[in-house]
Write a protein that holds these residues in place. Structure first.
Motif, PDB file in Angstrom:
ATOM      1  N   VAL A  32       0.833  -1.208   0.000  1.00 29.41           N
ATOM      2  CA  VAL A  32       0.000   0.000   0.000  1.00 29.41           C
ATOM      3  C   VAL A  32       0.867   1.257   0.000  1.00 29.41           C
ATOM      4  N   ARG A  33       1.903   1.280   0.834  1.00 33.17           N
ATOM      5  CA  ARG A  33       2.781   2.458   0.879  1.00 33.17           C
ATOM      6  C   ARG A  33       3.453   2.710  -0.470  1.00 33.17           C
ATOM      7  N   LYS A  34       3.944   1.655  -1.082  1.00 37.26           N
ATOM      8  CA  LYS A  34       4.630   1.793  -2.376  1.00 37.26           C
ATOM      9  C   LYS A  34       3.657   2.256  -3.452  1.00 37.26           C
ATOM     10  N   VAL A  35       2.476   1.641  -3.522  1.00 32.85           N
ATOM     11  CA  VAL A  35       1.507   2.013  -4.549  1.00 32.85           C
ATOM     12  C   VAL A  35       1.037   3.451  -4.348  1.00 32.85           C
ATOM     13  N   THR A  36       0.713   3.819  -3.112  1.00 38.65           N
ATOM     14  CA  THR A  36       0.225   5.185  -2.886  1.00 38.65           C
ATOM     15  C   THR A  36       1.318   6.221  -3.133  1.00 38.65           C
ATOM     16  N   ALA A  45      -6.995   3.327  -5.059  1.00 41.63           N
ATOM     17  CA  ALA A  45      -8.409   2.968  -4.963  1.00 41.63           C
ATOM     18  C   ALA A  45      -8.853   2.073  -6.118  1.00 41.63           C
ATOM     19  N   ALA A  46      -8.083   2.044  -7.199  1.00 43.43           N
ATOM     20  CA  ALA A  46      -8.409   1.158  -8.325  1.00 43.43           C
ATOM     21  C   ALA A  46      -8.419  -0.305  -7.895  1.00 43.43           C
ATOM     22  N   VAL A  47      -7.744  -0.604  -6.802  1.00 44.02           N
ATOM     23  CA  VAL A  47      -7.720  -1.988  -6.309  1.00 44.02           C
ATOM     24  C   VAL A  47      -9.132  -2.483  -6.020  1.00 44.02           C
ATOM     25  N   TRP A  48     -10.035  -1.569  -5.663  1.00 41.81           N
ATOM     26  CA  TRP A  48     -11.412  -1.941  -5.301  1.00 41.81           C
ATOM     27  C   TRP A  48     -12.383  -1.825  -6.475  1.00 41.81           C
ATOM     28  N   LEU A  54      -7.485  -6.744  -8.104  1.00 41.20           N
ATOM     29  CA  LEU A  54      -6.827  -7.188  -6.872  1.00 41.20           C
ATOM     30  C   LEU A  54      -5.424  -7.675  -7.202  1.00 41.20           C
ATOM     31  N   PRO A  55      -4.447  -7.351  -6.369  1.00 46.32           N
ATOM     32  CA  PRO A  55      -3.078  -7.791  -6.655  1.00 46.32           C
ATOM     33  C   PRO A  55      -2.916  -9.292  -6.430  1.00 46.32           C
ATOM     34  N   SER A  56      -2.100  -9.885  -7.276  1.00 47.38           N
ATOM     35  CA  SER A  56      -1.736 -11.290  -7.088  1.00 47.38           C
ATOM     36  C   SER A  56      -0.720 -11.371  -5.953  1.00 47.38           C
ATOM     37  N   LYS A  57      -0.443 -12.577  -5.523  1.00 49.93           N
ATOM     38  CA  LYS A  57       0.568 -12.763  -4.475  1.00 49.93           C
ATOM     39  C   LYS A  57       1.924 -12.218  -4.955  1.00 49.93           C
ATOM     40  N   ALA A  58       2.240 -12.463  -6.217  1.00 46.40           N
ATOM     41  CA  ALA A  58       3.510 -11.964  -6.763  1.00 46.40           C
ATOM     42  C   ALA A  58       3.522 -10.441  -6.782  1.00 46.40           C
ATOM     43  N   TRP A  66       2.006  -4.415 -10.226  1.00 50.12           N
ATOM     44  CA  TRP A  66       0.570  -4.145 -10.109  1.00 50.12           C
ATOM     45  C   TRP A  66       0.240  -2.794 -10.742  1.00 50.12           C
ATOM     46  N   VAL A  67       1.040  -1.778 -10.425  1.00 49.64           N
ATOM     47  CA  VAL A  67       0.816  -0.449 -10.994  1.00 49.64           C
ATOM     48  C   VAL A  67       0.872  -0.508 -12.523  1.00 49.64           C
ATOM     49  N   ALA A  68       1.830  -1.207 -13.069  1.00 45.18           N
ATOM     50  CA  ALA A  68       1.957  -1.320 -14.522  1.00 45.18           C
ATOM     51  C   ALA A  68       0.745  -2.028 -15.129  1.00 45.18           C
ATOM     52  N   ARG A  69       0.276  -3.079 -14.479  1.00 47.68           N
ATOM     53  CA  ARG A  69      -0.854  -3.834 -15.003  1.00 47.68           C
ATOM     54  C   ARG A  69      -2.143  -3.036 -14.922  1.00 47.68           C
ATOM     55  N   VAL A  70      -2.393  -2.387 -13.804  1.00 46.65           N
ATOM     56  CA  VAL A  70      -3.670  -1.711 -13.578  1.00 46.65           C
ATOM     57  C   VAL A  70      -3.689  -0.315 -14.204  1.00 46.65           C
TER      58      VAL A  70
END
Length: 72
Positions: A32-36, A45-48, A54-58, A66-70
């Protein structure tokens, strides 16, 4: 699953489960800290927005992925 065992083994199993849960919390907090810090709270908030976001375990361990994908 296991009903028996010594009190010590029961305590150890509980502690190991607790340690695993604490590790999940730590990993989530780092994510969360890194993404924000990268895309802000609105970007996070795109996670919701949908289940596919939703992020994968990886991705939990690689927030940039995750940022690149979303967020492209």
């Amino acid at each position: 699953r296991r009903r028996g065992g010594s009190e010590l083994s029961k305590i150890i199993r509980r502690l190991l489960g607790l340690e695993a849960k604490m590790s999940q919390y730590r990993d989530g907090a780092v994510f969360v800290r890194k993404v924000t810090s990268t895309v802000g709270e609105d970007g996070f908030a795109a996670v919701w927005a949908e289940p596919a976001n939703l992020p994968s375990k990886a991705e939990i361990h690689d927030p940039d992925a995750w940022v690149a994908r979303v967020h492209g």
